[in-house]
Design an enzyme around this catalytic site. Structure first.
Site, PDB file in Angstrom:
ATOM      1  N   ASP A 132      -6.351  -6.697   6.624  1.00 23.43           N
ATOM      2  CA  ASP A 132      -7.697  -6.396   7.109  1.00 23.43           C
ATOM      3  C   ASP A 132      -8.622  -6.243   5.909  1.00 23.43           C
ATOM      4  O   ASP A 132      -8.214  -6.459   4.771  1.00 23.43           O
ATOM      5  CB  ASP A 132      -7.695  -5.134   7.989  1.00 23.43           C
ATOM      6  CG  ASP A 132      -7.089  -3.927   7.288  1.00 23.43           C
ATOM      7  OD1 ASP A 132      -6.943  -3.948   6.043  1.00 23.43           O
ATOM      8  OD2 ASP A 132      -6.739  -2.949   7.970  1.00 23.43           O
TER       9      ASP A 132
ATOM     10  N   GLU B 196      -9.922  -3.603   4.440  1.00 26.83           N
ATOM     11  CA  GLU B 196      -9.506  -2.599   3.459  1.00 26.83           C
ATOM     12  C   GLU B 196      -8.329  -3.114   2.632  1.00 26.83           C
ATOM     13  O   GLU B 196      -8.276  -2.918   1.420  1.00 26.83           O
ATOM     14  CB  GLU B 196      -9.125  -1.299   4.169  1.00 26.83           C
ATOM     15  CG  GLU B 196     -10.279  -0.585   4.854  1.00 26.83           C
ATOM     16  CD  GLU B 196     -11.385  -0.173   3.894  1.00 26.83           C
ATOM     17  OE1 GLU B 196     -11.077   0.306   2.789  1.00 26.83           O
ATOM     18  OE2 GLU B 196     -12.566  -0.333   4.252  1.00 26.83           O
TER      19      GLU B 196
ATOM     20  N   HIS C  24      -4.542 -12.246  14.077  1.00 27.89           N
ATOM     21  CA  HIS C  24      -3.690 -11.067  14.219  1.00 27.89           C
ATOM     22  C   HIS C  24      -3.009 -11.091  15.579  1.00 27.89           C
ATOM     23  O   HIS C  24      -3.322 -11.899  16.440  1.00 27.89           O
ATOM     24  CB  HIS C  24      -4.522  -9.790  14.105  1.00 27.89           C
ATOM     25  CG  HIS C  24      -5.158  -9.614  12.763  1.00 27.89           C
ATOM     26  ND1 HIS C  24      -5.857  -8.483  12.428  1.00 27.89           N
ATOM     27  CD2 HIS C  24      -5.206 -10.406  11.670  1.00 27.89           C
ATOM     28  CE1 HIS C  24      -6.317  -8.595  11.192  1.00 27.89           C
ATOM     29  NE2 HIS C  24      -5.938  -9.748  10.717  1.00 27.89           N
TER      30      HIS C  24
ATOM     31  N   GLU D  55       0.803  -1.224   0.000  1.00 25.43           N
ATOM     32  CA  GLU D  55       0.000   0.000   0.000  1.00 25.43           C
ATOM     33  C   GLU D  55       0.836   1.275   0.000  1.00 25.43           C
ATOM     34  O   GLU D  55       0.495   2.246  -0.649  1.00 25.43           O
ATOM     35  CB  GLU D  55      -0.941   0.007   1.212  1.00 25.43           C
ATOM     36  CG  GLU D  55      -2.018  -1.061   1.125  1.00 25.43           C
ATOM     37  CD  GLU D  55      -2.942  -1.032   2.325  1.00 25.43           C
ATOM     38  OE1 GLU D  55      -3.201   0.064   2.840  1.00 25.43           O
ATOM     39  OE2 GLU D  55      -3.389  -2.109   2.744  1.00 25.43           O
TER      40      GLU D  55
ATOM     41  N   ASP E 233      -2.426  -4.697   3.362  1.00 33.56           N
ATOM     42  CA  ASP E 233      -2.620  -4.967   4.789  1.00 33.56           C
ATOM     43  C   ASP E 233      -3.583  -6.126   5.044  1.00 33.56           C
ATOM     44  O   ASP E 233      -4.429  -6.457   4.206  1.00 33.56           O
ATOM     45  CB  ASP E 233      -3.125  -3.707   5.501  1.00 33.56           C
ATOM     46  CG  ASP E 233      -2.058  -2.628   5.554  1.00 33.56           C
ATOM     47  OD1 ASP E 233      -0.869  -2.958   5.355  1.00 33.56           O
ATOM     48  OD2 ASP E 233      -2.406  -1.453   5.785  1.00 33.56           O
TER      49      ASP E 233
ATOM     50  N   TYR F 166       1.449  -4.709  13.265  1.00 31.43           N
ATOM     51  CA  TYR F 166       0.364  -3.987  12.599  1.00 31.43           C
ATOM     52  C   TYR F 166      -0.528  -3.282  13.615  1.00 31.43           C
ATOM     53  O   TYR F 166      -0.936  -3.869  14.611  1.00 31.43           O
ATOM     54  CB  TYR F 166      -0.457  -4.957  11.759  1.00 31.43           C
ATOM     55  CG  TYR F 166      -1.437  -4.281  10.832  1.00 31.43           C
ATOM     56  CD1 TYR F 166      -1.011  -3.292   9.950  1.00 31.43           C
ATOM     57  CD2 TYR F 166      -2.779  -4.635  10.829  1.00 31.43           C
ATOM     58  CE1 TYR F 166      -1.899  -2.669   9.089  1.00 31.43           C
ATOM     59  CE2 TYR F 166      -3.675  -4.031   9.968  1.00 31.43           C
ATOM     60  CZ  TYR F 166      -3.233  -3.042   9.105  1.00 31.43           C
ATOM     61  OH  TYR F 166      -4.113  -2.426   8.256  1.00 31.43           O
TER      62      TYR F 166
END
Length: 756
Positions: free
Chosen positions: A83, A85, A354, A8, A81, A307
């Site tokens: 997640d 998004e 996570h 990203e 990432d 993260y």
């Protein structure tokens, strides 16, 4: 193998490319590459919520660079990432490249990693997975919901409240919480109560050690909070206590074990950074992003934390072993619990794959990184490092003592505690939202049953109940999380939008709704009470999580939401514009006047509109015939200053306008009385900057432009003889007196720094 790796951010790309070496080209998408077109119809309920996407204009060159690199590679590795998004970004990149024909004969891999370290990156590349379309669907559903709410409610607000306003599915609920808290404060009626507080001493000793005790019971009946509600009764009781002879009736001692807080997740990091560092949620996430993506350490980019968007309290076995070893070596066996602490996540939808937010290597101490981090990065890293390590340390042990002092029908109670063993508190103490007197430890002298007690003083102290305080960033994030509203990754943006839209202002680091914010909330609650309710919004979040787990489809979720929402919108279109009734009568037509919200704030308008268009500012006619003349004169031309009205309220303007355009705040600035050394004529006045920060400027401004950020104190400098010194307060150093003269380094500590 040759591969193109898409992440990203460019900072992350630079770090990862060094770890992977030859054969890998790492490029950044710079976030999302596709979005809904900025017009109505991008999500079409009439076509079963068909979605239209378009490439974001400034992302075309990023996609072109990926496309070009793929020509000489055989694999596309999507490494955004871990997640929703991030999964959606990976999917959008792949979809655009597939439409371009760039993925023909190419292998597509999806990798995720919790930390940007060499080992984590190489392990991720060695064990690639596939794209999780359930996460993509959950992200599409959330985006579609937010789009439908925003593009439907915002135009409605323009018609019914004021042009230029916006509404959001989660933002509006957060604003509702702030406004409801403000209403609670306005309506709160304080109740009076009194306590009898004493200063005591053991009669047999003459060592001067005083301790505090409070009247606890009368005639064997424990006193409730409102047992004494008037000053006369309280003072009578205080005199009775002061004259009585007390002795120690009972002493109770016990040990309490205080356990450490778990490691940070996104919300708790935002809360503690707000309490201890004064960071906004947005700033916290921006700084954490830099620590995650990589900082140059000894010439190598290193990801310093895991993260930062996570709701899991899990710590890896490797991290636990490293922390336990560090605790044993640095603090000793006494500070090491028998087994690693494993914390249970409270959130039912937490992604346990996570990890919590932790340093990637506990051996990288804050002191060792001070030279490579900027001040904000260092403060946040230190906070994360201490909290993580403290979570694996032994419990603190407190000796708690409670003593009852009795006389004829009267009982005083004294309480105190001492820290018997610091444990984790040697390193870190969790911050609180509303500190109280009980947060501090009070010491008691040795007390034995039968000891005679001397009452040195008994005071009747008046108290009033207080309303719940306004929300700070920390307490609002806590409330949103507790109600299941939104998700941790969205909070920073939600709070920032409320400020940018001028729906709230910050006063002493607390949210205060503006007139606009309150009127928007009134309208939305009147027309969409169920939809912008915390429980409804939390239920939507639960269903989005169900979509992410594959338990529900995203289209059925949108259908169930849209039907009642569309009915409420149609009804709101027919509703009257919101207004507040008043007892005033229109001077032109005799109909009642009402308070409405306009471009520059509240105003009075005739309810006979549009036939009668009479309107005036609050508390006066539209154009007062005689301006209100103040007792001040213009410091630029000498003409009288008059009171004027603007969009931000009243202010002083020169009566010679437009020849002279001087304006001043209505309130008179506080004069410190300390003479300006630069011009020798004026004195320093306390003023506020545009951002609300206090500063001190010469009263002869603009002739003399001398100004200070620190408060001047009427005391000569003992080192250089300067006529005054200044008072400077920081979190790190506390309050200091500092010489204002350049080149003189004199300073004196007068207040302790805040504990971290």
């Amino acid at each position: 193998m040759s591969a193109v790796v898409v992440v990203e951010s460019p900072a992350k790309a630079k770090t990862i490319e060094k770890y992977l070496g030859k054969g890998y080209k790492v490029l950044a998408s710079y976030g999302h590459v596709r979005a809904f077109p900025k017009k109505d119809g991008s999500v079409d309920p009439e076509q079963d919520f068909a979605i239209k996407y378009e490439v974001i204009p400034d992302k075309k060159k990023r996609l072109d660079a990926i496309d070009k690199a793929l020509k000489s590679a055989d694999t596309l590795i999507l490494a955004s990432d871990l997640d929703r998004e991030g999964e959606a970004i990976a999917w959008h990149v792949a979809e655009v490249l597939r439409e371009r024909g760039s993925l023909k004969d190419k292998q597509i891999q999806r990798i995720t990693f919790n930390e940007i370290t060499k080992k984590a990156i190489q392990d991720a590349v060695a064990h690639p997975g596939e794209m999780d379309m359930q996460l993509v669907d959950a992200q599409q559903a959330r985006s579609a919901l937010d789009y439908l709410v925003g593009f439907t409610l915002s135009p409605l607000l323009w018609r019914k409240v004021r042009s230029g306003l916006s509404a959001g599915r989660v933002q509006s609920v957060a604003l509702r919480l702030i406004c409801e808290r403000e209403q609670h404060i306005r309506e709160f009626k304080p109740k009076e109560f009194w306590t009898i507080d004493t200063t005591c001493q053991v009669a047999a000793t003459n060592d001067g050690v005083d301790f505090a005790a409070q009247l606890f019971a009368v005639d064997g009946e424990k006193l409730g909070k409102f047992a004494i509600t008037d000053g006369v009764s309280a003072k009578t009781m205080a005199r009775k206590v002061e004259k009585a002879t007390f002795h120690v009736d009972a002493v109770n001692k016990k040990q309490a074990h205080q356990q450490p807080a778990p490691p940070f997740i996104t919300t708790t990091l935002q809360m503690d950074a707000s309490r201890k560092l004064g960071f906004t949620a947005r700033k916290t996430m921006q700084v954490a992003q830099k620590l995650y993506e990589g900082i140059e350490v000894d010439g190598e980019p290193v990801g310093l934390i895991t993260y930062m968007r996570t709701d899991s309290l899990t710590l890896s076995e490797d991290a636990l072993a490293e922390m336990r070893s560090h605790i044993e070596q640095v603090y000793g066996d006494a500070y090491l619990p028998a087994a690693p602490r494993r914390f249970k996540t409270k959130s039912k939808n937490a992604q346990e794959a996570h990890e919590a937010i932790r340093p990637t290597a506990i051996a990288r101490t804050p002191d060792g990184l001070r030279s490579v981090l900027d001040p904000d990065e260092w403060k946040l890293y230190q906070l994360i490092w201490k909290r993580t390590l403290a979570s694996q340390m032994a419990a603190a042990v407190l000796d708690q003592v409670s003593a009852d002092l009795v006389s004829d029908g009267l009982t005083l109670r004294a309480t105190g505690s001492t820290l018997a063993f610091a444990g984790f508190r040697k390193l870190y103490i969790k911050g609180t939202d509303e500190p109280t007197a009980q947060d501090s430890e009070r010491l008691l002298p040795p007390l034995t049953e039968g000891d005679a007690i001397t009452i040195k003083q008994a005071d009747a102290k008046q108290h009033f109940t207080e309303p719940k305080p306004r929300f700070s960033e920390a307490t609002l994030v806590k409330a949103l999380e507790a109600d299941g509203i939104g998700r941790p990754s969205t909070y920073a943006n939600i709070l920032n939008v409320l400020r940018v839209r001028k729906y709230v202002e910050m006063e002493k680091k607390r949210f205060v709704p503006t007139d606009v914010g309150e009127w928007v909330t009134k309208f939305l609650v009147a027309s969409f009470s169920d939809i912008i309710a915390p429980k409804f919004t939390a239920a939507i979040e639960d269903r989005l999580d169900a979509v992410a787990r594959g338990e529900e489809g995203w289209k059925p979720l949108l259908r169930e939401f849209w039907s009642p929402f569309k009915i409420a919108v149609d009804q709101a279109l027919e509703a009257e514009r919101p207004a507040e009734e008043t007892d005033e009568i229109c001077p032109e037509c005799g109909k009642p006047m009402a308070i409405k919200l306009g471009r520059y704030g509240k105003f009075m308008a005739c309810t006979g509109y549009p036939k009668c268009k009479h309107a005036s500012p609050i508390g006066g006619s539209k154009e007062p015939e005689e301006p209100e003349i103040s007792d001040q004169v213009c410091d630029q031309c000498g003409a009288a200053m008059v009171v004027k009205h603007g969009r931000f309220g009243k202010f002083l303007g020169c009566s010679a306008y437009p020849t002279c355009k001087n304006i001043q705040p209505l309130e008179k600035p506080v004069d410190t009385g300390i003479r300006c050394p630069e011009c020798g004529k004026g004195t320093f006045l306390e003023k506020k900057s545009r951002r609300g920060k206090l500063f001190y400027s010469c009263s002869t401004y603009p002739k003399c432009k001398n100004a200070l950020w620190n408060k001047p104190v009427d005391r000569p400098c003992p080192a250089c003889g300067a006529p005054f010194v200044t008072e400077k307060t920081t979190k790190r150093n506390g309050t200091e007196l500092v010489c204002a003269r350049e080149g003189c380094g004199w300073k004196e500590q007068v207040g302790e720094p805040e504990a971290t």
